[in-house]
Write a protein that holds these residues in place. Sequence first.
Motif, PDB file in Angstrom:
ATOM      1  N   GLY A 273      -5.069  -2.939  -4.746  1.00 31.37           N
ATOM      2  CA  GLY A 273      -4.943  -4.390  -4.544  1.00 31.37           C
ATOM      3  C   GLY A 273      -3.684  -4.977  -5.155  1.00 31.37           C
ATOM      4  O   GLY A 273      -2.874  -5.627  -4.471  1.00 31.37           O
ATOM      5  N   PRO A 274      -3.460  -4.753  -6.464  1.00 34.23           N
ATOM      6  CA  PRO A 274      -2.272  -5.348  -7.113  1.00 34.23           C
ATOM      7  C   PRO A 274      -0.950  -4.867  -6.532  1.00 34.23           C
ATOM      8  O   PRO A 274      -0.034  -5.667  -6.320  1.00 34.23           O
ATOM      9  N   LEU A 275      -0.833  -3.549  -6.285  1.00 38.80           N
ATOM     10  CA  LEU A 275       0.445  -3.044  -5.777  1.00 38.80           C
ATOM     11  C   LEU A 275       0.692  -3.489  -4.339  1.00 38.80           C
ATOM     12  O   LEU A 275       1.841  -3.749  -3.954  1.00 38.80           O
ATOM     13  N   ALA A 276      -0.358  -3.619  -3.544  1.00 36.08           N
ATOM     14  CA  ALA A 276      -0.180  -4.160  -2.190  1.00 36.08           C
ATOM     15  C   ALA A 276       0.344  -5.590  -2.248  1.00 36.08           C
ATOM     16  O   ALA A 276       1.063  -6.038  -1.346  1.00 36.08           O
ATOM     17  N   ASN A 277       0.017  -6.306  -3.334  1.00 38.32           N
ATOM     18  CA  ASN A 277       0.441  -7.705  -3.496  1.00 38.32           C
ATOM     19  C   ASN A 277       1.705  -7.855  -4.347  1.00 38.32           C
ATOM     20  O   ASN A 277       2.028  -8.960  -4.771  1.00 38.32           O
ATOM     21  N   ARG A 278       2.390  -6.748  -4.606  1.00 34.38           N
ATOM     22  CA  ARG A 278       3.634  -6.773  -5.401  1.00 34.38           C
ATOM     23  C   ARG A 278       3.428  -7.369  -6.789  1.00 34.38           C
ATOM     24  O   ARG A 278       4.166  -8.229  -7.257  1.00 34.38           O
ATOM     25  N   ALA A 279       2.400  -6.868  -7.455  1.00 34.55           N
ATOM     26  CA  ALA A 279       2.123  -7.340  -8.814  1.00 34.55           C
ATOM     27  C   ALA A 279       3.022  -6.650  -9.824  1.00 34.55           C
ATOM     28  O   ALA A 279       3.476  -5.523  -9.614  1.00 34.55           O
TER      29      ALA A 279
ATOM     30  N   PRO B  68       3.099 -13.244  -6.778  1.00 32.16           N
ATOM     31  CA  PRO B  68       4.030 -12.124  -6.946  1.00 32.16           C
ATOM     32  C   PRO B  68       5.352 -12.559  -7.542  1.00 32.16           C
ATOM     33  O   PRO B  68       5.891 -13.607  -7.182  1.00 32.16           O
ATOM     34  N   GLY B  69       5.847 -11.751  -8.481  1.00 30.60           N
ATOM     35  CA  GLY B  69       7.124 -12.058  -9.119  1.00 30.60           C
ATOM     36  C   GLY B  69       7.029 -13.073 -10.237  1.00 30.60           C
ATOM     37  O   GLY B  69       8.010 -13.311 -10.945  1.00 30.60           O
ATOM     38  N   GLN B  70       5.857 -13.690 -10.417  1.00 26.44           N
ATOM     39  CA  GLN B  70       5.677 -14.680 -11.485  1.00 26.44           C
ATOM     40  C   GLN B  70       4.641 -14.226 -12.515  1.00 26.44           C
ATOM     41  O   GLN B  70       4.855 -14.357 -13.712  1.00 26.44           O
ATOM     42  N   ASP B  71       3.514 -13.704 -12.028  1.00 28.79           N
ATOM     43  CA  ASP B  71       2.429 -13.330 -12.931  1.00 28.79           C
ATOM     44  C   ASP B  71       2.645 -11.960 -13.553  1.00 28.79           C
ATOM     45  O   ASP B  71       3.301 -11.087 -12.969  1.00 28.79           O
ATOM     46  N   VAL B  72       2.061 -11.775 -14.742  1.00 30.09           N
ATOM     47  CA  VAL B  72       1.909 -10.455 -15.349  1.00 30.09           C
ATOM     48  C   VAL B  72       0.401 -10.232 -15.455  1.00 30.09           C
ATOM     49  O   VAL B  72      -0.296 -10.961 -16.159  1.00 30.09           O
TER      50      VAL B  72
ATOM     51  N   GLY C 103      13.039  -4.159  -5.206  1.00 28.22           N
ATOM     52  CA  GLY C 103      13.043  -2.862  -5.875  1.00 28.22           C
ATOM     53  C   GLY C 103      13.218  -2.931  -7.372  1.00 28.22           C
ATOM     54  O   GLY C 103      12.745  -2.051  -8.106  1.00 28.22           O
ATOM     55  N   ASP C 104      13.906  -3.973  -7.870  1.00 27.91           N
ATOM     56  CA  ASP C 104      14.146  -4.075  -9.309  1.00 27.91           C
ATOM     57  C   ASP C 104      13.019  -4.779 -10.059  1.00 27.91           C
ATOM     58  O   ASP C 104      13.057  -4.880 -11.283  1.00 27.91           O
ATOM     59  N   GLN C 105      12.018  -5.277  -9.330  1.00 33.16           N
ATOM     60  CA  GLN C 105      10.882  -5.905 -10.012  1.00 33.16           C
ATOM     61  C   GLN C 105      10.056  -4.826 -10.705  1.00 33.16           C
ATOM     62  O   GLN C 105       9.801  -3.765 -10.149  1.00 33.16           O
ATOM     63  N   VAL C 106       9.619  -5.102 -11.933  1.00 29.68           N
ATOM     64  CA  VAL C 106       8.772  -4.149 -12.651  1.00 29.68           C
ATOM     65  C   VAL C 106       7.402  -4.102 -11.985  1.00 29.68           C
ATOM     66  O   VAL C 106       6.759  -5.141 -11.773  1.00 29.68           O
TER      67      VAL C 106
END
Length: 651
Positions: free
Chosen positions: A322-328, A299-303, A91-94
């Motif tokens: 696509g990106p939000l399904a993959n937690r981008a 996820p969690g590494q890339d911007v 939840g705290d990931q941007v």
Amino acid sequence: MTSATTDNRDNAAYPPTQEFAAQANADAALYDRARDDRLEFWAEQAGRLHWHRPFEQVLDWSDAPVAKWFVGGKLNVAYNCVDRHVLAGHGDQVAIHWEGEPGDTRAITYRELLAEVSRAANHFTELGLRAGDRVAIYLPMVPEAIVAMLACARLGLTHSVVFAGFSPTALRQRVDDAEARLIITTDGQWRRGKAAPLKEAVDEALYAHGDVPSSVEHVLVIRRTGIEVPWTEGRDLWWHETVAVASPEHEAQPFDAEHPLFILYTSGTTGKPKGILHTTGGYLTQTAYTHHYVFDHKPGQDVYWCTADIGWVTGHSYIVYGPLANRATQVLYEGTPNFPDEHRHWQIIEKYGVTIYYTAPTLVRTFMKWGRDIPDAHDLSSLRLLGSVGEPINPEAWRWYREVIGAKKTPIVDTWWQTETGAIMISPLPGVTATKPGAAMAALPGISAEVVDEDGNAVQHGETEANGYLVLDQPWPSMLRGIWGDMERYRATYWDRFADRGWYFAGDGAKLDTDGDLWVLGRVDDVMNVSGHRISTAEVESALVGHAGIAEAAVVGATDATTGQGIVAFVILTAEATDTGAALITELKAEVTRQISPIARPREIHVVPELPKTRSGKIMRRLLRDVAEGRELGDTSTLVDPKVFESITRG
């Protein structure tokens, strides 16, 4: 589209570095798995999502050309894009680094995004909207655009996003066709430092047909620029007075895999835009799959930053779903690439440490024109993958992109797909493919594409290269399910050309080089591709003939070094026309801009005494394209008057 040409230098392949290949999401075995059992492969990809109810059958093609994917399965798109990440502890990931054009910024976490989407869903429910209703979204690149789309998906409302650069006439046409009950817009939008009205265009659209009522019951307005807006009490509502104060709690309900997710209008050869319908399970499966493998997303590494607008399919598939399904974690930028100056994109990449950058060839060519000293002034070392979308990228731009932006090592994924396909179909796989500048290379694992001749025979590669038609000979999960309200047009437009084979004809020409790699050559119908935006010749011709001084018009897309294609028009004046000079040309360009969009503004307009026509009355646009591009004329034997071009060139 630019024609992709191949010479010896272009055929030199660029293999991935060992370092990149070692950490890549994809490997060559992906192709093998898809080849061994295509449907099992797609079931595996669907397994990357959360299903409230598992599907019972991967594909039902019994009602071809309408597919049913993941039959019996139920899921919620918004839950997959937001809720499940929060529940999994992220939840705290941007989710979104938003950069406003004037310099204002917001960082929105997945937890905050969930609360915003829930508030919007609760307010939409208060307005009486129910699953299956349509909502028109007419917004610039603000976070609320994503919130609105996800809130619609959460409730099973079918959204129709209309590009905020489209005219009131174009908006009304799309609203009427979809019978939208709600329009979501802003007071205005920032463009190069100035606040341009947008709500005003909605009012113009809704009153455009005089006494003809619209289906719209409410207009929900986001305050962005602070400019004054026209207001209709009872119909118009402020977002900050309604959505912002709604409850942030909302439970997502599952919908059938074939529930309509969105309608997106794209240009057609008749001039009437086609409402392309996409559904839920197959679309989300393929957008998530392609985003994961084509962009090698971690996820969690890339911007990640896709520079497309939310109003086009690239914004739907590779900014939202696509990106939000993959937690981008992704960048969303409101403005233009040259405001306040030409450094803006590179400053954003530096500021947020962007690692994956997905843009259009037209923008790459613009960057080339501005000069490499601009990107060279910035630290772009965070970039590890570059992407291209919208039209084939010419080899020169490809090499510049890799050398200047990618430091001579970053892989480039040049992606071919369409509004109709929903997701990427043909692309290199980073870490696997040795890429060639300008080549689309090969269909992705799970996708089947062929290059065929007029009779449907496969074009063979070898010593001589032959051009052909690009067809898709197997159904794919994110495929369109029809044209909204016009299934006959759906069949005629996409399936009639090779009806005996059951193939989808993409409308693009293609060729295979001597290695068997695929090069997309551009449109073969009467739809032009300007900066990745599809504009029909009929739509522009209609706007030109609407002028009192114009009797007839013919429009073609001519190769353009910056935009891929530039619109070139040939017009015949009426006998009553008084102005025949520069003022008329300016007027005509302004009229096309007003009726359609600045994107459709012709690059050139030529006043001519007559147009080249066949004996059946068909305008030979192929020959006009030869004139526009300064080529020697092709075969003129079918024309009523082969000497017509003498008067055109004099005109």
